[in-house]
Design a protein around this motif. Structure first.
Motif, mmCIF file in Angstrom:
data_model
loop_
_atom_site.group_PDB
_atom_site.id
_atom_site.type_symbol
_atom_site.label_atom_id
_atom_site.label_comp_id
_atom_site.label_asym_id
_atom_site.label_seq_id
_atom_site.Cartn_x
_atom_site.Cartn_y
_atom_site.Cartn_z
ATOM 1 N N LYS A 356 1.001 7.593 -8.447
ATOM 2 C CA LYS A 356 0.563 6.703 -9.527
ATOM 3 C C LYS A 356 1.188 5.302 -9.418
ATOM 4 O O LYS A 356 1.520 4.662 -10.421
ATOM 5 C CB LYS A 356 0.856 7.323 -10.889
ATOM 6 C CG LYS A 356 0.034 8.581 -11.156
ATOM 7 C CD LYS A 356 0.308 9.165 -12.520
ATOM 8 C CE LYS A 356 -0.687 10.272 -12.873
ATOM 9 N NZ LYS A 356 -0.885 11.277 -11.827
ATOM 10 N N VAL A 357 1.328 4.843 -8.182
ATOM 11 C CA VAL A 357 1.770 3.472 -7.912
ATOM 12 C C VAL A 357 0.524 2.619 -7.698
ATOM 13 O O VAL A 357 -0.302 2.939 -6.833
ATOM 14 C CB VAL A 357 2.662 3.407 -6.656
ATOM 15 C CG1 VAL A 357 2.999 1.961 -6.308
ATOM 16 C CG2 VAL A 357 3.938 4.219 -6.865
ATOM 17 N N PRO A 358 0.311 1.551 -8.452
ATOM 18 C CA PRO A 358 -0.891 0.727 -8.286
ATOM 19 C C PRO A 358 -1.010 0.195 -6.860
ATOM 20 O O PRO A 358 -0.077 -0.376 -6.317
ATOM 21 C CB PRO A 358 -0.677 -0.415 -9.285
ATOM 22 C CG PRO A 358 0.268 0.140 -10.308
ATOM 23 C CD PRO A 358 1.171 1.066 -9.551
ATOM 24 N N CYS A 359 -2.185 0.401 -6.271
ATOM 25 C CA CYS A 359 -2.394 -0.022 -4.883
ATOM 26 C C CYS A 359 -3.881 -0.255 -4.642
ATOM 27 O O CYS A 359 -4.703 0.632 -4.920
ATOM 28 C CB CYS A 359 -1.864 1.036 -3.909
ATOM 29 S SG CYS A 359 -2.073 0.611 -2.165
ATOM 30 N N ASP A 360 -4.233 -1.430 -4.130
ATOM 31 C CA ASP A 360 -5.621 -1.754 -3.796
ATOM 32 C C ASP A 360 -5.708 -2.167 -2.341
ATOM 33 O O ASP A 360 -4.813 -2.851 -1.826
ATOM 34 C CB ASP A 360 -6.149 -2.889 -4.676
ATOM 35 C CG ASP A 360 -6.374 -2.452 -6.116
ATOM 36 O OD1 ASP A 360 -6.996 -1.390 -6.318
ATOM 37 O OD2 ASP A 360 -5.921 -3.166 -7.027
ATOM 38 N N VAL A 361 -6.802 -1.765 -1.687
ATOM 39 C CA VAL A 361 -7.042 -2.122 -0.293
ATOM 40 C C VAL A 361 -8.401 -2.792 -0.201
ATOM 41 O O VAL A 361 -9.422 -2.193 -0.569
ATOM 42 C CB VAL A 361 -7.007 -0.883 0.627
ATOM 43 C CG1 VAL A 361 -7.231 -1.303 2.081
ATOM 44 C CG2 VAL A 361 -5.690 -0.130 0.480
ATOM 45 N N PHE A 362 -8.438 -4.025 0.293
ATOM 46 C CA PHE A 362 -9.682 -4.777 0.443
ATOM 47 C C PHE A 362 -9.992 -4.948 1.928
ATOM 48 O O PHE A 362 -9.131 -5.346 2.713
ATOM 49 C CB PHE A 362 -9.572 -6.144 -0.231
ATOM 50 C CG PHE A 362 -9.397 -6.068 -1.720
ATOM 51 C CD1 PHE A 362 -10.492 -5.885 -2.551
ATOM 52 C CD2 PHE A 362 -8.138 -6.172 -2.285
ATOM 53 C CE1 PHE A 362 -10.330 -5.800 -3.929
ATOM 54 C CE2 PHE A 362 -7.960 -6.094 -3.662
ATOM 55 C CZ PHE A 362 -9.061 -5.908 -4.490
ATOM 56 N N THR A 363 -11.237 -4.636 2.295
ATOM 57 C CA THR A 363 -11.680 -4.765 3.683
ATOM 58 C C THR A 363 -12.934 -5.633 3.736
ATOM 59 O O THR A 363 -13.499 -5.995 2.695
ATOM 60 C CB THR A 363 -11.982 -3.379 4.286
ATOM 61 O OG1 THR A 363 -13.062 -2.775 3.555
ATOM 62 C CG2 THR A 363 -10.758 -2.473 4.219
ATOM 63 N N VAL A 364 -13.364 -5.955 4.933
ATOM 64 C CA VAL A 364 -14.560 -6.787 5.109
ATOM 65 C C VAL A 364 -15.686 -5.931 5.671
ATOM 66 O O VAL A 364 -15.690 -5.573 6.849
ATOM 67 C CB VAL A 364 -14.264 -7.976 6.046
ATOM 68 C CG1 VAL A 364 -15.551 -8.759 6.318
ATOM 69 C CG2 VAL A 364 -13.214 -8.887 5.436
#
Length: 391
Positions: A356-364
Motif C-alpha cells: 500500500k505504498v503509492p506508486c505510478d508507472v507511466f509508459t509510452v
C-alpha cells in the motif's frame, strides 16, 4: 546549397559510424556532433542516445518544427527564418513553468555551484534556489544524474531545474564517485551523505528539512530509490553532526529506472541480455566470464544495493516515467532497451501495491502518451506539490 533531407541522412550515417563498438547507443563523448544537438536529442537527460529509439527521426522532427522542411534548399533567407523560429520557441518555453517542453531546454545557472559535501573531487553539488514568500523554508528536489555509473555530471540536471524553482521548490544536483573511482557501494553512500549534508545546511539555503524529495535518471534513479527505500542512515552517535542527519525523503521521481541490480533478478524478470550489462560488471567488480565464481560477500553487496530489496510499507510515494513501451519484446532489441525497460518499474509497483505504498508507472504506448512524457515535468511538479501540501 544543402538539402535538409540529405543533411539528416548524413547525420544518421554519422551516428552509426560513431557507434564504433556496435552496442546501439551513443554517449556524448562518442558522438562527433555538437554538444547542443546531443542535448536536444537526449530527451530524458540520461546521457545516452539509443539508435533504436529513433534519434535520427527526432532530428527530422526538430528540423521540421524549426521551419526546415525536408526536400527544400536552405539558403540564407531560410537559415535566418529557421533561427528566428528557434529563438521564438525558446522565448515561448521561458514563459511558463514547463521550461523543458519539447526539444529546447533553457539552462538555469545554479545559485551555489560546486559546493563540497565530501573529500573526493566528485563530492560536489549545485543548489538552485526558489523564491519563497516571507522567507519561509521551501521544499527541495534532489536530482541525481545517470550514465551507467561510469559517466555523467550534475550539470545535466540543470535542464530540469526551472519547473521546480518556478513553483517554489529548491532544486539540487550532485555528483558522486563513478565506478572507475570506487565500486559499489561507494556511490550509494555518497548520495546518502549528500542528503545528510543538505539537511545539515538546510537553514543556510532555506530548505524545509521535512519536505525533501529525490529522483534521477537511469543510474541516478537507482541511487535515488536506494536512498528512499533503505532504512534511515542517521547515526545519532556520529562525531560529525552531518552524519546524525536523516536520509529519509518525502517523494521519489524517476526516469527510465532500474529497480534491481542483481543480475540473477534481471535475468529472471527482464527479457534479453540486460543482465549481462558491462556497467553492472564494472559497478560491482565482476565479469560475466567469472559469474559462477562470485563470492557470497559480493552477492550480498549486489542485493543490498538493489532498491527493490528494501521497499517497505513506510516508504514514500513514487512515480516512474519511461520513454519506452511496456511491451516485453522491446527489452529484447538490445541491452540498453532492456536495462531501461518499464518492467523494472512494474515489478516494483507490484510490491508497492501489496504494501500500500503509492506508486505510478507511466509508459509510452500512444501519441498521447508521448505528449505526456514530453510534458512530464508539469506532472512531476504537481505530484510534489500534492505530497508537499503546497497551495
Amino acid at each position: 546549397m544543402l538539402l535538409a533531407q540529405t543533411g539528416t541522412d548524413r547525420f544518421t550515417t554519422r551516428m552509426k559510424r560513431d557507434d564504433a563498438n556496435g552496442d546501439g547507443k551513443l554517449t556524448r563523448s562518442e558522438l562527433t556532433g555538437p554538444k547542443r544537438l546531443f542535448e536536444q536529442l537526449d530527451e530524458d537527460g540520461d546521457g545516452v542516445l539509443v539508435l533504436s529509439d529513433d534519434a535520427a527521426q527526432k532530428l527530422k522532427n526538430f528540423r521540421v518544427q524549426a521551419g526546415d522542411q525536408p526536400g527544400t534548399a536552405i539558403g540564407s533567407t531560410d537559415r535566418r527564418r529557421m533561427m528566428e523560429t528557434l529563438q521564438s520557441r525558446a522565448a515561448h518555453l521561458r514563459q511558463g513553468p514547463a521550461a523543458t517542453r519539447g526539444g529546447l531546454r533553457e539552462r538555469r545557472e545554479p545559485d551555489h555551484q560546486d559546493v563540497r559535501y565530501g573529500d573526493h573531487e566528485r563530492h560536489v553539488l549545485d543548489v538552485y534556489l526558489a523564491e519563497t514568500e516571507d522567507s519561509e523554508p521551501a521544499p527541495c528536489m534532489i536530482w541525481i544524474h545517470g550514465g551507467g555509473f561510469r559517466r555523467g555530471d550534475k550539470s545535466e540536471g540543470s535542464r530540469f531545474a526551472r519547473p521546480f524553482v518556478a513553483n517554489g521548490i529548491h532544486y539540487v544536483t550532485l555528483n558522486y564517485r563513478l565506478s572507475q573511482h570506487a565500486i559499489a557501494p561507494a556511490c550509494f553512500h555518497d548520495c546518502a551523505h549528500a542528503v545528510q549534508f543538505l539537511r545539515q545546511n538546510a537553514e543556510k539555503w532555506n530548505i524545509d528539512k521535512s519536505r525533501i524529495s529525490i529522483g534521477g535518471g537511469s543510474a541516478g534513479a537507482g541511487l535515488a530509490q536506494w536512498i528512499a527505500y533503505s532504512p534511515d542512515r542517521a547515526d545519532p552517535t556520529a562525531a560529525d553532526p552531518m552524519f546524525r542527519q536523516s536520509t529519509r525523503v518525502s517523494a521519489v521521481i524517476l526516469l527510465n529506472a532500474q529497480t534491481s541490480y542483481d543480475f540473477r533478478w534481471i535475468k529472471t524478470h527482464i527479457p534479453g541480455d540486460a543482465w549481462m550489462g558491462d556497467g553492472l560488471q564494472q559497478l560491482f567488480g565482476y565479469t560475466i566470464d567469472d559469474i559462477d565464481k562470485i563470492d557470497d560477500e559480493k552477492i550480498q553487496t549486489i542485493q543490498a544495493c538493489s532498491p527493490i530489496t528494501h521497499l517497505s510499507e513506510d516508504d514514500p510515494p513514487t512515480v516512474f516515467y519511461y520513454r519506452r513501451s511496456k511491451d516485453p519484446k522491446i527489452a529484447m532489441q538490445n541491452a540498453m532497451d532492456g536495462i531501461h525497460h518499464p518492467l523494472f518499474g512494474f515489478e516494483l509497483k507490484k510490491r508497492a501495491d501489496e504494501l500500500k505504498v503509492p506508486c505510478d508507472v507511466f509508459t509510452v504506448e500512444t501519441t498521447k502518451d508521448r505528449l505526456f512524457y514530453n510534458n512530464r515535468w508539469d506532472h512531476a511538479v504537481g505530484f510534489l506539490k500534492k505530497h508537499f501540501e503546497m497551495d
